[in-house]
Design an enzyme around this catalytic site. Structure first.
Site, PDB file in Angstrom:
ATOM      1  N   CYS A  21       0.858  -1.185   0.000  1.00 27.25           N
ATOM      2  CA  CYS A  21       0.000   0.000   0.000  1.00 27.25           C
ATOM      3  C   CYS A  21       0.889   1.228   0.000  1.00 27.25           C
ATOM      4  O   CYS A  21       2.103   1.140   0.141  1.00 27.25           O
ATOM      5  CB  CYS A  21      -0.874  -0.015   1.247  1.00 27.25           C
ATOM      6  SG  CYS A  21      -1.764  -1.553   1.451  1.00 27.25           S
ATOM      7  N   ARG A  50       1.507   2.133  -5.955  1.00 28.14           N
ATOM      8  CA  ARG A  50       1.822   1.110  -4.958  1.00 28.14           C
ATOM      9  C   ARG A  50       0.614   0.241  -4.624  1.00 28.14           C
ATOM     10  O   ARG A  50       0.761  -0.802  -3.994  1.00 28.14           O
ATOM     11  CB  ARG A  50       2.325   1.754  -3.661  1.00 28.14           C
ATOM     12  CG  ARG A  50       3.578   2.606  -3.826  1.00 28.14           C
ATOM     13  CD  ARG A  50       3.967   3.207  -2.498  1.00 28.14           C
ATOM     14  NE  ARG A  50       4.291   2.150  -1.568  1.00 28.14           N
ATOM     15  CZ  ARG A  50       5.528   1.640  -1.446  1.00 28.14           C
ATOM     16  NH1 ARG A  50       6.489   2.100  -2.194  1.00 28.14           N
ATOM     17  NH2 ARG A  50       5.768   0.667  -0.597  1.00 28.14           N
ATOM     18  N   TRP A 107      -3.596  -1.928  -1.453  1.00 21.03           N
ATOM     19  CA  TRP A 107      -3.544  -3.140  -2.274  1.00 21.03           C
ATOM     20  C   TRP A 107      -3.988  -4.246  -1.330  1.00 21.03           C
ATOM     21  O   TRP A 107      -3.265  -4.632  -0.418  1.00 21.03           O
ATOM     22  CB  TRP A 107      -2.125  -3.411  -2.769  1.00 21.03           C
ATOM     23  CG  TRP A 107      -2.069  -4.458  -3.821  1.00 21.03           C
ATOM     24  CD1 TRP A 107      -2.127  -4.280  -5.174  1.00 21.03           C
ATOM     25  CD2 TRP A 107      -1.934  -5.880  -3.632  1.00 21.03           C
ATOM     26  NE1 TRP A 107      -2.049  -5.500  -5.822  1.00 21.03           N
ATOM     27  CE2 TRP A 107      -1.935  -6.493  -4.912  1.00 21.03           C
ATOM     28  CE3 TRP A 107      -1.816  -6.701  -2.506  1.00 21.03           C
ATOM     29  CZ2 TRP A 107      -1.829  -7.875  -5.081  1.00 21.03           C
ATOM     30  CZ3 TRP A 107      -1.717  -8.068  -2.675  1.00 21.03           C
ATOM     31  CH2 TRP A 107      -1.717  -8.638  -3.962  1.00 21.03           C
ATOM     32  N   ASN A 163       0.712  -0.476   5.994  1.00 20.16           N
ATOM     33  CA  ASN A 163       1.205  -1.172   4.801  1.00 20.16           C
ATOM     34  C   ASN A 163       1.970  -2.394   5.302  1.00 20.16           C
ATOM     35  O   ASN A 163       2.975  -2.252   5.991  1.00 20.16           O
ATOM     36  CB  ASN A 163       2.145  -0.250   4.011  1.00 20.16           C
ATOM     37  CG  ASN A 163       2.858  -1.004   2.893  1.00 20.16           C
ATOM     38  OD1 ASN A 163       2.359  -2.011   2.405  1.00 20.16           O
ATOM     39  ND2 ASN A 163       4.049  -0.537   2.542  1.00 20.16           N
ATOM     40  N   GLY A 164       1.468  -3.591   5.008  1.00 18.07           N
ATOM     41  CA  GLY A 164       2.124  -4.799   5.509  1.00 18.07           C
ATOM     42  C   GLY A 164       1.080  -5.844   5.876  1.00 18.07           C
ATOM     43  O   GLY A 164      -0.098  -5.709   5.510  1.00 18.07           O
ATOM     44  N   GLU A 196      10.782 -12.064 -20.451  1.00 18.51           N
ATOM     45  CA  GLU A 196      10.445 -10.680 -20.090  1.00 18.51           C
ATOM     46  C   GLU A 196       9.385 -10.102 -21.025  1.00 18.51           C
ATOM     47  O   GLU A 196       8.437  -9.445 -20.577  1.00 18.51           O
ATOM     48  CB  GLU A 196      11.712  -9.810 -20.103  1.00 18.51           C
ATOM     49  CG  GLU A 196      11.513  -8.350 -19.783  1.00 18.51           C
ATOM     50  CD  GLU A 196      10.875  -8.051 -18.435  1.00 18.51           C
ATOM     51  OE1 GLU A 196      10.441  -6.907 -18.227  1.00 18.51           O
ATOM     52  OE2 GLU A 196      10.763  -8.982 -17.601  1.00 18.51           O
ATOM     53  N   LYS A 202       5.721  -8.711 -19.805  1.00 19.75           N
ATOM     54  CA  LYS A 202       5.223  -7.354 -20.092  1.00 19.75           C
ATOM     55  C   LYS A 202       3.813  -7.414 -20.679  1.00 19.75           C
ATOM     56  O   LYS A 202       2.907  -6.692 -20.279  1.00 19.75           O
ATOM     57  CB  LYS A 202       6.164  -6.614 -21.051  1.00 19.75           C
ATOM     58  CG  LYS A 202       7.491  -6.226 -20.419  1.00 19.75           C
ATOM     59  CD  LYS A 202       7.443  -5.091 -19.449  1.00 19.75           C
ATOM     60  CE  LYS A 202       7.261  -5.518 -18.016  1.00 19.75           C
ATOM     61  NZ  LYS A 202       8.374  -5.927 -17.222  1.00 19.75           N
ATOM     62  N   GLU A 208       1.220  -8.629 -17.936  1.00 17.88           N
ATOM     63  CA  GLU A 208       0.890  -7.766 -16.791  1.00 17.88           C
ATOM     64  C   GLU A 208       0.144  -6.501 -17.172  1.00 17.88           C
ATOM     65  O   GLU A 208      -0.574  -5.941 -16.337  1.00 17.88           O
ATOM     66  CB  GLU A 208       2.130  -7.463 -15.961  1.00 17.88           C
ATOM     67  CG  GLU A 208       3.222  -6.699 -16.600  1.00 17.88           C
ATOM     68  CD  GLU A 208       4.368  -6.469 -15.617  1.00 17.88           C
ATOM     69  OE1 GLU A 208       4.107  -6.192 -14.443  1.00 17.88           O
ATOM     70  OE2 GLU A 208       5.532  -6.576 -16.055  1.00 17.88           O
ATOM     71  N   HIS A 213       8.902 -30.070 -26.933  1.00 18.91           N
ATOM     72  CA  HIS A 213       8.626 -30.977 -25.810  1.00 18.91           C
ATOM     73  C   HIS A 213       7.263 -30.715 -25.182  1.00 18.91           C
ATOM     74  O   HIS A 213       7.030 -31.075 -24.030  1.00 18.91           O
ATOM     75  CB  HIS A 213       9.750 -30.860 -24.769  1.00 18.91           C
ATOM     76  CG  HIS A 213      11.105 -31.054 -25.390  1.00 18.91           C
ATOM     77  ND1 HIS A 213      11.570 -32.271 -25.817  1.00 18.91           N
ATOM     78  CD2 HIS A 213      12.063 -30.141 -25.711  1.00 18.91           C
ATOM     79  CE1 HIS A 213      12.776 -32.129 -26.344  1.00 18.91           C
ATOM     80  NE2 HIS A 213      13.094 -30.841 -26.307  1.00 18.91           N
ATOM     81  N   LYS A 222       3.487  -1.695  -7.676  1.00 22.02           N
ATOM     82  CA  LYS A 222       4.866  -1.481  -8.103  1.00 22.02           C
ATOM     83  C   LYS A 222       5.869  -2.206  -7.236  1.00 22.02           C
ATOM     84  O   LYS A 222       6.873  -2.735  -7.715  1.00 22.02           O
ATOM     85  CB  LYS A 222       5.173   0.021  -8.109  1.00 22.02           C
ATOM     86  CG  LYS A 222       6.551   0.382  -8.594  1.00 22.02           C
ATOM     87  CD  LYS A 222       6.733   0.000 -10.040  1.00 22.02           C
ATOM     88  CE  LYS A 222       8.116   0.216 -10.578  1.00 22.02           C
ATOM     89  NZ  LYS A 222       8.342  -0.386 -11.877  1.00 22.02           N
TER      90      LYS A 222
HETATM   91  C1  AGP Z   1       7.664  -6.103 -13.450  1.00 21.50           C
HETATM   92  O1  AGP Z   1       7.160  -5.351 -14.470  1.00 21.50           O
HETATM   93  C2  AGP Z   1       6.826  -6.183 -12.272  1.00 21.50           C
HETATM   94  N1  AGP Z   1       6.493  -4.924 -11.768  1.00 21.50           N
HETATM   95  C3  AGP Z   1       7.353  -7.120 -11.192  1.00 21.50           C
HETATM   96  O2  AGP Z   1       7.531  -8.391 -11.747  1.00 21.50           O
HETATM   97  C4  AGP Z   1       8.668  -6.686 -10.535  1.00 21.50           C
HETATM   98  O3  AGP Z   1       9.721  -6.852 -11.407  1.00 21.50           O
HETATM   99  C5  AGP Z   1       8.917  -7.546  -9.288  1.00 21.50           C
HETATM  100  O4  AGP Z   1       7.849  -7.339  -8.401  1.00 21.50           O
HETATM  101  C6  AGP Z   1      10.236  -7.204  -8.618  1.00 21.50           C
HETATM  102  O5  AGP Z   1      10.230  -5.883  -8.174  1.00 21.50           O
HETATM  103  P1  AGP Z   1      11.599  -5.211  -7.690  1.00 21.50           P
HETATM  104  O6  AGP Z   1      12.536  -5.168  -8.853  1.00 21.50           O
HETATM  105  O7  AGP Z   1      11.195  -3.861  -7.200  1.00 21.50           O
HETATM  106  O8  AGP Z   1      12.133  -6.079  -6.582  1.00 21.50           O
END
Ligand code: AGP
Length: 607
Positions: A2, A27, A73, A99-100, A480, A484, A487, A503, A602
């Site tokens: 959060c 966040r 969140w 937050n937690g 990757e 992208k 997500e 396979h 994030k």
């Molecule tokens: C990537 O686009 C995502 N936001 C997510 O997979 C991110 O890379 C992952 O949560 C790790 O975050 P960090 O690099 O801040 O540790």
């Protein structure tokens, strides 16, 4: 995961809180709320939905000069008006934002219910509010301290009380928390972006610390009331850097910033004449690093993909056995750490709970722990033995882009730095860093092709299943690219080492299925060409990422995106750019919220 913010000063709090929440929204963004305190009065406004919904509900002419704000969140209880923060105690005079995750909330809730407390929400946070209310006897700091002695779990939290209208009490264990220092006012936030408009002077609250903040002072103590002195530090980022600067989305801005952000990342770190790499952050541990027998790279999500490229680079340039680990698995699997083990933790935010815990585990087992981090002053940066910052500037878009290429660049620099102290010749190092120094400009050329990539997105945005294939250094790039797309456009996409297709996954291919194949020049080029024909013979539509000048491949693919030639270990820095843009344009075409995709945040500060 959060975002929390607090203000105590002389100015009306509400505009400062709402603006801060807007900057923290990446966040977590499923519900939000504020609490405003005045003598003998506590007002809470909260709602499910984005900050824009909350803005319709709050009174911007409110004069209270102390308040808290939260964007959520959800972990405990669905995102709705009741479970939104702040949460109050039964008296309605104490409000908490958090937050937690409180791990013993169930037991505490049962205990409090037996004691006659009636809960309004399903959240673990309300348990803290009720506990503080139970201990409150006129000293908020004391009541918070008593309550936290009962609590286990993680928190970055803040509390206000109608009886102490000029006081905020905050505490941290596991989740980030900073105090903003200014003349006659103090701010509190999960990260600097939320308070940069007011001050660049911050104090990082440490784990197990409690802060009592008023307009004129802040006081830090441990959970056992031992005073703590902390330095005021200066945040290096500017407000401009966290603005959209005319772009439609932060993700597009950050993709387009990569030529500059990588130039910043390389600045002062490479000496082309000497074929040398300079990494000030590793100077103190270079001797131990050079004696390393075993390297482990750890991270989550995109950072894990960067670590996978790093594994290939370190083994090739240093010949030291290297492993890559999902931090969430590494921390629980009783890892083998012995003398000579170095653990490199990769994280943009430096606050990802699993990555932090894996690093702590490695450190406790005696490993040298290094960090590859973007956020200056973040927890990972402060708890590792040494490390290297990305220097790519703040990354606001939830989908990581410039941090990924920053991570690849720093891992390349570290591999070359160590390689030069192992078997790498000055000539090989010069060739490597010369190629690295050309990357920012080469990326510029790829970004100029953005419109062609929009055509690819227009053609396949309606397809619900995509495949991404790569070999060698470009296998992690395929992962990757798929991440992208998943997500931000919510399309199911899978990245694979191309040879793995036969396979099983090849069964997925149907007529017209988009298959992105990274087919740049390299030792496995011929192999990837045969993978392309396997795809085509099952009707797949091939989108090839190829090396400039390769005319032949145009006959084998529906679309070809060309990238400049570079050394194979550095190819992911170029081949990922078209994948970022294809995902971006596809998400825009599907009307998705690119910067704040559903269900994501994030930085994942809870397990
Ligand atoms: C990537 O686009 C995502 N936001 C997510 O997979 C991110 O890379 C992952 O949560 C790790 O975050 P960090 O690099 O801040 O540790």
């Amino acid at each position: 995961m959060c975002g929390i913010i607090g203000y105590v000063g002389r100015r009306p709090a509400i505009p400062i809180l709402v603006e801060g929440l807007r900057r923290l929204e990446y966040r977590g963004y499923d519900s939000a709320g504020v609490a405003l305190v005045a003598p003998n009065d506590l007002q809470v406004t909260k709602t499910a939905g984005r900050i824009s919904v909350l803005e319709q509900m709050v009174d911007f002419s409110a004069s209270q000069t102390t308040g808290l704000g939260h964007t959520r969140w959800a972990t405990h209880g669905a995102p709705n008006d009741i479970n939104a923060h702040p949460h109050t105690d039964s008296s309605g005079r104490i409000a908490v934002i958090h937050n937690g995750i409180i791990e013993n909330d169930r037991a505490l809730r049962t205990f409090l219910e037996r004691d006659g407390v009636t809960f309004k929400s399903e959240t673990d946070t309300e348990v803290i509010a009720q506990l503080i209310g139970r201990f409150y006897k006129g000293d908020l700091e004391r009541a918070v301290r008593q309550a936290l002695h009962e609590v286990s779990g993680t928190y970055g939290m803040a509390v206000v009380c109608a009886d102490e209208p000029e006081v905020i009490v905050a505490a941290r264990k596991g989740s980030p928390l900073i105090i903003g220092v200014n003349h006659d006012e103090h701010l509190l936030a999960s990260d600097a972006a939320a308070i940069l408009a007011h001050t660049k002077h911050v104090v990082y609250v440490g784990d197990g610390e409690i802060a009592r903040i008023t307009p004129t002072e802040y006081r830090l103590t441990t959970l056992d009331a031992i005073p703590v002195t902390k330095e005021i530090e200066e945040v290096e980022w500017s407000l401009e850097q966290i603005e959209l600067a005319g772009y439609e989305h932060f993700m597009l801005k950050e993709i387009c910033e990569q030529p500059t952000s990588l130039a910043d990342c390389l600045r002062g770190r490479i000496d082309l004449r000497e074929g040398a790499v300079h990494l000030g952050g590793l100077v103190d541990c270079t001797r131990e690093l050079t004696r390393a027998k075993h390297l482990i790279l750890s991270g989550c999500g995109t950072a894990w993909h960067a670590a996978l490229v790093g594994e290939y680079m370190f083994e090739e340039l240093t010949r030291i056995p290297t492993e890559v680990e999902y931090a969430s698995e590494f921390r629980y699997r009783n890892p083998i750490i012995d003398d000579g083990t170095v653990v490199i933790s990769v994280s943009q935010s430096g606050e990802t709970a699993d990555t932090l815990a894996a690093q702590t585990e490695a450190k406790q087992r005696g490993a040298l722990t290094l960090g590859v981090v973007n956020v200056v002053g973040s927890t990972l940066a402060r708890q590792t033995d040494a490390g290297v910052y990305l220097h790519v500037g703040p990354e606001i878009g939830v989908a990581s882009t410039k941090a990924f290429t920053g991570q690849l660049t720093v891992l390349a620099l570290m591999a070359c730095y160590l390689g030069r102290r192992k078997h790498m010749s000055p000539g090989a190092a010069t060739e490597f860093i010369t190629a690295l120094s050309r990357i920012p400009k080469q990326i510029n050329g790829i970004i100029e092709q953005a419109d062609d990539l929009k055509v690819v997105a227009q053609r396949y945005a309606d397809r619900e299943n995509w495949l991404y294939l790569g070999r060698g250094y470009n296998y992690p790039t395929a992962l990757e690219g798929a991440l992208k797309l998943k997500e931000i456009s919510y399309i199911h996409a899978e990245g694979l080492p191309a040879a793995e297709m036969k396979h099983g996954p090849i069964a997925l291919i149907t007529e017209g299925m988009p298959v992105v194949v990274i087919a740049t020049e390299g030792i496995q080029y011929d192999k990837i060409v045969s993978n392309i024909s396997e795809v085509r013979s099952r009707g797949g539509s091939v989108i090839a990422i190829a090396t400039e000048g390769n005319k032949e491949i145009a006959k084998m693919a529906e679309h070809v995106v060309y990238v400049p030639e570079t050394l194979e270990p550095l190819q992911p820095l170029l081949t990922v750019i078209p994948l970022q843009l294809i995902a971006y344009h596809t998400a825009v075409l599907r009307g998705c919220n690119v910067d704040k995709p559903r269900n994501l945040a994030k930085s994942v500060t809870v397990e």
